[in-house]
Design an enzyme around this catalytic site. Structure first.
Site, PDB file in Angstrom:
ATOM      1  N   GLY A 317       0.803  -1.223   0.000  1.00 24.39           N
ATOM      2  CA  GLY A 317       0.000   0.000   0.000  1.00 24.39           C
ATOM      3  C   GLY A 317       0.827   1.260   0.000  1.00 24.39           C
ATOM      4  CE  LYS A 318       5.944  -0.035   2.611  1.00 24.81           C
ATOM      5  NZ  LYS A 318       7.303  -0.607   2.843  1.00 24.81           N
ATOM      6  CB  VAL A 319       4.343   3.044  -5.031  1.00 22.60           C
ATOM      7  CG1 VAL A 319       5.431   3.606  -4.138  1.00 22.60           C
ATOM      8  CG2 VAL A 319       4.635   1.603  -5.399  1.00 22.60           C
TER       9      VAL A 319
END
Length: 361
Positions: A317-319
């Site tokens: 769920g970062k990029v």
């Protein structure tokens, strides 16, 4: 300069001779000037090719999209030794021309390389690489095919300690301490005026080093702490939690973000993690990093952070996977093309300055 630099004194009997050292440290690394050439034609041509050429052209296109997106704040993420290898002025040019809004880097990039040269010291091309024990006897440190004079590096250590001695004894984020380094340079102490540390200070672009003491700065800060303890006094300390909180504050404030990542390691993971941290703080509407570029030679097979792909980061769920590009190349070979292309296309001319350092004034 004297040998009063962290009490590390050269073994003069082990020196081969001063002439030998002077010969090895005779060819300075010259930092590339992205404004002096126009990479747009070659980037356009590479876009019609395959393999790393096409990846590089797509990365250049994504960087231009970041700069053209009025909602996007750009975070430059730097690990490795590209500054020592000739990209130092490139990073400064990005700050001067409003092409990055915050920086996350290794301590070596900021202290051993950039601040080091701001003090008037140089990096040198290793045109000849003798036995490394010989280099040690000459007090020459080697980064692949680049040399650093260890005596000069100790001067850098000593200066970091002096800056720490001048500060109120309390916790500081690395951003706060690097701001003090920039202020010290701007106050007339710089021998080289276009360093990244000073330029970022003057343009309100915050710099974070989440593993700051894993660099030449560490020696100076340890000396500062030990000397203060001997006097029975207090000392400044670095607050790594404040680093994470402050960079997360920037992510929350920025909204849409793009990452230009050189290398990997701690700076890469630290920057990507701000999305997760913002969610934990209750900001359920925080965006993943919309744009992401990573230039690396790390092999994905070892499972390490440096080699983890941007697609892998999406699982955390970062990029976003929609606008990302991995470029598997040694960064000094492609970064100047990407940066020059963006400089000459000129999207930066219409960007609003974020001045994120003012969030913490």
């Amino acid at each position: 300069m004297t040998t009063d630099t962290l009490n590390k004194v050269q073994d003069t009997e082990a020196l081969v001779n001063d002439t030998r050292k002077a010969k090895l440290l005779s060819t300075e690394v010259e930092h590339i000037d992205i404004t002096s050439f126009d990479a747009r034609p070659i980037i356009d041509a590479m876009g019609k090719m395959s393999f790393t050429s096409r990846d590089t052209a797509r990365a250049a296109d994504l960087y231009n999209q970041m700069l053209s997106d009025p909602e996007c704040s750009v975070i430059l993420v730097v690990a490795g030794s590209t500054s020592a290898g000739g990209c130092m002025d490139l990073y400064t040019e990005l700050v001067k021309n409003n092409m990055v809004d915050a920086i996350v880097a290794t301590g070596a990039t900021i202290v051993d390389m950039d601040f080091f040269e701001a003090l008037g010291h140089k990096h040198y091309q290793a045109l000849e690489i003798p036995d490394d024990d010989t280099l040690r006897s000459l007090y020459i440190d080697r980064i692949y095919d680049t040399y650093i004079d260890e005596v000069a590096l100790q001067d850098c250590d000593h200066t970091i300690g002096q800056i720490a001695d001048s500060l109120e004894p309390r916790p500081y984020s690395s951003r706060e301490f690097i701001k003090e380094m920039g202020k010290w340079l701007a106050d007339g102490n710089a021998k080289k005026t276009n360093s990244l540390v000073q330029t970022a200070y003057e343009h309100d672009v915050p710099i974070f080093c989440p593993a700051f003491v894993d660099s030449s700065a560490g020696f100076g800060l340890v000396k500062h702490q030990v000397d203060a303890m001997k006097r029975g006094g207090h000392y400044m300390v670095l607050d790594a939690i404040a680093d994470f909180r402050e960079l997360t504050d920037i992510k929350i404030k920025a909204g849409t973000t793009g990452l230009l990542m050189i290398g990997g390691g701690v700076p890469k993971n630290f920057t990507q993690d701000t999305v997760v941290c913002a969610e934990i703080l209750g900001h359920d509407d925080v965006e993943v990093h919309k744009y992401a570029i990573q230039i690396t030679v790390a092999d994905v097979r070892d499972g390490a952070c440096s080699s983890s792909t941007l697609q892998e980061a999406a699982s955390w769920g970062k990029v976003s996977t929609a606008l990302e590009q991995m470029v598997f190349a040694e960064a000094t070979s492609v970064l100047p093309l990407i940066a020059s292309d963006a400089y000459h296309r000129g999207a930066w001319k219409n960007r609003d300055k974020r001045r994120f350092a003012k969030l913490f004034a």
